[in-house]
Design a protein around this motif. Sequence first.
Motif, mmCIF file in Angstrom:
data_model
loop_
_atom_site.group_PDB
_atom_site.id
_atom_site.type_symbol
_atom_site.label_atom_id
_atom_site.label_comp_id
_atom_site.label_asym_id
_atom_site.label_seq_id
_atom_site.Cartn_x
_atom_site.Cartn_y
_atom_site.Cartn_z
ATOM 1 N N GLN A 35 18.052 0.807 -6.706
ATOM 2 C CA GLN A 35 18.147 2.512 -5.592
ATOM 3 C C GLN A 35 16.877 2.380 -5.074
ATOM 4 O OE1 GLN A 35 21.479 3.509 -6.395
ATOM 5 N NE2 GLN A 35 20.232 5.197 -5.534
ATOM 6 N N LYS A 36 16.621 2.791 -4.097
ATOM 7 C CA LYS A 36 15.016 2.713 -3.418
ATOM 8 C C LYS A 36 14.515 4.652 -4.475
ATOM 9 C CE LYS A 36 14.209 3.126 0.495
ATOM 10 N NZ LYS A 36 13.662 1.718 0.993
ATOM 11 N N ILE A 37 13.239 4.327 -4.593
ATOM 12 C CA ILE A 37 12.286 4.760 -5.317
ATOM 13 C C ILE A 37 11.014 5.574 -4.378
ATOM 14 C CG2 ILE A 37 10.929 5.429 -7.146
ATOM 15 C CD1 ILE A 37 13.514 5.160 -8.882
ATOM 16 N N THR A 38 10.638 6.404 -4.124
ATOM 17 C CA THR A 38 9.418 7.133 -3.569
ATOM 18 C C THR A 38 8.548 7.513 -5.064
ATOM 19 O OG1 THR A 38 10.851 7.433 -1.818
ATOM 20 C CG2 THR A 38 8.752 8.270 -1.149
ATOM 21 N N ILE A 39 6.923 6.831 -4.542
ATOM 22 C CA ILE A 39 6.822 7.052 -4.939
ATOM 23 C C ILE A 39 4.783 7.974 -4.516
ATOM 24 C CG2 ILE A 39 4.663 6.355 -6.702
ATOM 25 C CD1 ILE A 39 6.258 4.423 -7.146
ATOM 26 N N ALA A 40 4.864 9.155 -4.554
ATOM 27 C CA ALA A 40 3.841 9.936 -4.039
ATOM 28 C C ALA A 40 2.675 9.516 -4.030
ATOM 29 C CB ALA A 40 4.155 11.350 -4.345
ATOM 30 N N ILE A 41 1.022 8.947 -4.050
ATOM 31 C CA ILE A 41 0.267 8.501 -4.152
ATOM 32 C C ILE A 41 -0.599 9.346 -3.218
ATOM 33 C CG2 ILE A 41 0.596 6.991 -5.361
ATOM 34 C CD1 ILE A 41 -0.949 5.143 -3.281
ATOM 35 N N GLN A 42 -2.443 9.380 -4.034
ATOM 36 C CA GLN A 42 -2.967 10.522 -2.610
ATOM 37 C C GLN A 42 -3.572 9.141 -1.890
ATOM 38 O OE1 GLN A 42 -7.325 10.455 -4.600
ATOM 39 N NE2 GLN A 42 -6.926 12.535 -3.338
ATOM 40 N N LYS A 43 -3.986 9.550 -0.761
ATOM 41 C CA LYS A 43 -4.589 8.915 0.386
ATOM 42 C C LYS A 43 -5.371 8.534 0.348
ATOM 43 C CE LYS A 43 -3.440 9.592 5.124
ATOM 44 N NZ LYS A 43 -2.386 8.662 5.703
ATOM 45 N N LYS A 44 -6.976 9.448 -0.525
ATOM 46 C CA LYS A 44 -7.648 8.194 0.411
ATOM 47 C C LYS A 44 -8.460 10.180 -1.181
ATOM 48 C CE LYS A 44 -9.249 10.584 4.485
ATOM 49 N NZ LYS A 44 -8.678 10.310 5.971
ATOM 50 N N GLY A 45 -9.318 9.694 -1.518
ATOM 51 C CA GLY A 45 -10.187 10.087 -2.536
ATOM 52 C C GLY A 45 -9.901 9.384 -4.283
ATOM 53 N N ARG A 46 -10.833 9.801 -5.001
ATOM 54 C CA ARG A 46 -10.806 9.601 -6.570
ATOM 55 C C ARG A 46 -10.063 9.228 -6.877
ATOM 56 N NH1 ARG A 46 -14.574 13.192 -10.409
ATOM 57 N NH2 ARG A 46 -15.087 13.419 -8.013
#
Length: 289
Positions: A4-15
């Motif tokens: 099943q497709k899982i979507t993970i959100a992460i920070q684009k740039k930064g610490r």
Amino acid sequence: MNSQKITIAIQKKGRLFDNSKDLLLKSGIKFTTSGEKLLARSSNTNIDILLVRDDDIPSLVSKGVADLGIVGQNVLAEQAATNKQIVAKEILSLGFSKCRLSFAKPLTSKLRSLKNKSIATSYPGLVKKYLVKNNLKSNVIKINGSVELTPYIGIADCICDLISSGATLEANNLIEFKHLMDSQAVLIAKTKFHDIERIDVLNLIRRFEGVINAAESKYVMLNADLSSADKICKLLPGADSPTIIPLQEKSKVAIHALCSEPVFWETMEKLKKNGASSILVMPVEKILN
Ligand code: PRP
Ligand code: ZN
């Protein structure tokens, strides 16, 4: 591994970005990021990675746009303090981006209590909650950046901001005087998963745990006199039942152990003092318990 497709959100740039990306890659999720692209498709798993501002992650996960997210506890707690729609739950501490949210004042300030003071912060929700809890009436000023300058331009008596190394405070002649919360990066999840998704997510969490545990673990190998083996095993930090192997020289053994805690030079010196020799400390890449 995913059906099943899982979507993970992460920070684009930064610490958080580097460590988040590193965690996903070490967990076997291959993907590449480029420029301003918001979405990266994993080439070997059924996982999409959303690259966004960290402030957007709690709401994207709460709405189910992303199934999972990697964000600082400080960001999640601040948003949860001010917005009832933030329902995403913290499911795993990731051990990186450790910092604390604290009150700080100029070195020259005589301020002792927060009572009736002006506090500049990017975390008004958490500060107001703290003030209510402690029965304090103060003025909270929301500032989005350069909070540390506000006491010097007459905007605030003190600040409440994140402290990591302490370098920012030091550079601005500020001193921490009250601690509000500790923070680190955490994995957050939406509240409802259907059964197939849940299995995939649990597998993924197990991989993340494997990477996190490995980061702190070391594999230690050393030689010692058989007579001192017990004492040496007790000195190995967080070692669960070390392996003891006989050596050609009858009075000697090799001891191998997976240590779940850091092995400092001091520990190695203590081991040596207690008769260990040829002490090797090696990194561990992955652990599956
Ligand atoms: C945080 C915080 C301080 C700095 C503290 O800002 O607001 O400015 O880090 O870190 P230190 O103790 O290691 O000096 P961040 O870098 O997250 O950026 P931002 O304030 O622009 O969001
Ligand atoms: Zn800052």
